[in-house]
Scaffold this motif. Structure first.
Motif, PDB file in Angstrom:
ATOM      1  N   UNK A 126      -1.702  -2.203   6.195  1.00  0.00           N
ATOM      2  CA  UNK A 126      -1.255  -3.591   6.021  1.00  0.00           C
ATOM      3  C   UNK A 126      -0.466  -3.762   4.746  1.00  0.00           C
ATOM      4  N   UNK A 127      -0.498  -2.753   3.879  1.00  0.00           N
ATOM      5  CA  UNK A 127       0.199  -2.871   2.613  1.00  0.00           C
ATOM      6  C   UNK A 127       1.670  -2.546   2.738  1.00  0.00           C
ATOM      7  N   UNK A 128       2.414  -2.868   1.689  1.00  0.00           N
ATOM      8  CA  UNK A 128       3.821  -2.536   1.621  1.00  0.00           C
ATOM      9  C   UNK A 128       3.978  -1.208   0.898  1.00  0.00           C
ATOM     10  N   UNK A 178      -1.215   1.832  -3.512  1.00  0.00           N
ATOM     11  CA  UNK A 178      -1.483   3.269  -3.570  1.00  0.00           C
ATOM     12  C   UNK A 178      -2.485   3.668  -2.509  1.00  0.00           C
ATOM     13  N   UNK A 179      -2.316   4.906  -2.010  1.00  0.00           N
ATOM     14  CA  UNK A 179      -3.337   5.482  -1.139  1.00  0.00           C
ATOM     15  C   UNK A 179      -4.518   5.937  -2.002  1.00  0.00           C
ATOM     16  N   UNK A 180      -5.602   6.331  -1.363  1.00  0.00           N
ATOM     17  CA  UNK A 180      -6.783   6.805  -2.084  1.00  0.00           C
ATOM     18  C   UNK A 180      -6.453   8.141  -2.754  1.00  0.00           C
ATOM     19  N   UNK A 181      -6.793   8.262  -4.046  1.00  0.00           N
ATOM     20  CA  UNK A 181      -6.415   9.467  -4.779  1.00  0.00           C
ATOM     21  C   UNK A 181      -7.293   9.661  -6.006  1.00  0.00           C
ATOM     22  N   UNK A 209       2.498   6.496   3.746  1.00  0.00           N
ATOM     23  CA  UNK A 209       3.297   5.481   3.063  1.00  0.00           C
ATOM     24  C   UNK A 209       3.442   5.741   1.577  1.00  0.00           C
ATOM     25  N   UNK A 210       2.486   6.433   1.004  1.00  0.00           N
ATOM     26  CA  UNK A 210       2.435   6.589  -0.446  1.00  0.00           C
ATOM     27  C   UNK A 210       3.629   7.399  -0.942  1.00  0.00           C
ATOM     28  N   UNK A 211       4.326   6.896  -1.957  1.00  0.00           N
ATOM     29  CA  UNK A 211       5.507   7.595  -2.462  1.00  0.00           C
ATOM     30  C   UNK A 211       5.183   8.606  -3.554  1.00  0.00           C
ATOM     31  N   UNK A 212       3.916   8.673  -3.985  1.00  0.00           N
ATOM     32  CA  UNK A 212       3.519   9.682  -4.963  1.00  0.00           C
ATOM     33  C   UNK A 212       3.118  10.976  -4.264  1.00  0.00           C
ATOM     34  N   UNK A 213       2.374  10.874  -3.154  1.00  0.00           N
ATOM     35  CA  UNK A 213       1.978  12.070  -2.410  1.00  0.00           C
ATOM     36  C   UNK A 213       3.221  12.777  -1.886  1.00  0.00           C
ATOM     37  N   UNK A 214       3.397  14.080  -2.221  1.00  0.00           N
ATOM     38  CA  UNK A 214       4.629  14.770  -1.832  1.00  0.00           C
ATOM     39  C   UNK A 214       4.699  15.205  -0.377  1.00  0.00           C
TER      40      UNK A 214
END
Length: 312
Positions: free
Chosen positions: A152-154, A207-210, A265-270
């Motif tokens: 549901x997040x952007x 952010x995703x869970x990390x 969706x997360x832009x940090x996870x490569x």
């Protein structure tokens, strides 16, 4: 390092033994096969769709440090400090990405938010996971519902959301309080392994869970902790979606009303599996994440490099 040395290092990272379509490597945690496609798989079995792939001969991806890093001053295994959540053991093995040999006596930091998205040391800046109450620092109570398989997040842009809830990008923030839960440092043993006792992280907006991590080499132990040396790796550790969805059914995660960002969706996870920090997760009881889990990963680092994670 000469151009010839660089070439030999690059060539050595590409050496893997391919068996049955999977990559089997010379070093690992125990004798198990790391599964990248099913980090939420049940204890005792690897998913049939998983591929064997571990980080030997391969550098683990560098990522941003995030705004909520606090210099290591707590050398400890148990970092929970009484925080509620699904019991989680994080077992990391650090190896030289060129030689595959375990790195002994290096310092490994981990830090992450609690089950409702709050970071210690920054409680007034963290927007957290809601839970129907007032967010830290005031504002309107959050609205929404626990996560489903449809995000549901952007998708984030790499910067922490306005008003807090960082941990992805952006510049370093100075701590706002003295809390230090879910943060700690361990020194690797002869086998290059460290193990932390913690809880499964929650999520917050954008952010995703990390879990964040750093590896320091060349320092010394003092009465104040690990000091000096060089930070050779800054990364983040990630969880498969199925594990996050399972955690969302367990209290206190189930009380979160914060919009969720998925792994994709997360832009940090490569997006490159174990090499990018995707953990292998095994539940302590089959099919029940609530009973606890063990997360493992072998991290390949270059001990001669410098990666502080502050260059964006």
């Amino acid at each position: 390092m000469s151009e010839d040395q660089k070439h030999r290092r690059d060539m050595s990272r590409r050496r893997v033994l391919v068996v049955g379509g999977g990559a089997v490597v010379a070093a690992g945690i125990g004798a198990g096969v790391v599964t990248t496609a099913s980090a939420g798989s049940d204890s005792g079995s690897a998913a049939a769709t998983a591929t064997a792939a571990e980080g030997c001969y391969r550098l683990t991806s560098e990522t941003t440090e995030g705004p909520y890093y606090i210099d290591a001053d707590k050398i400890r295994k148990d970092i929970t400090e009484g925080k509620e959540g699904i019991p989680l053991t994080v077992r990391l093995k650090v190896i030289d990405a060129e030689s595959c040999k375990p790195l002994k006596g290096v310092a490994v930091d981990i830090w992450h938010c609690d089950a409702l998205g709050i970071y210690s040391g920054y409680e007034s800046l963290s927007t957290g996971g809601g839970g129907g109450g007032m967010p830290p620092g005031g504002g309107e109570p959050p609205t929404g519902a626990p996560p489903t398989d449809a995000p549901t997040g952007t998708p984030p842009t790499g910067e922490p959301p306005a008003g807090g809830g960082g941990g992805g990008g952006g510049g370093h923030e100075e701590p706002t309080d003295d809390t230090r839960y879910l943060r700690g440092t361990q020194l690797t043993g002869n086998n290059g392994v460290v193990e932390f006792t913690t809880v499964f992280p929650g999520w917050y907006r954008g952010r995703c869970v990390h879990i964040h991590t750093k590896v320091h080499v060349g320092g010394t132990m003092t009465s104040s902790g690990y000091e000096g040396g060089n930070t050779c790796h800054t990364g983040q550790l990630f969880f498969a979606e199925e594990a996050v969805l399972a955690s969302a059914e367990v209290a206190p995660y189930s009380t979160s009303t914060t919009e969720r960002t998925t792994l994709d969706q997360d832009t940090i996870y490569p997006g490159n599996g174990a090499e990018g920090g995707l953990l292998t997760l095994k539940y302590k009881k089959k099919g029940r994440i609530a009973s606890g889990a063990v997360a493992t990963l072998t991290m390949g680092v270059d001990p001669e490099a410098t990666h502080t994670g502050r260059d964006g």
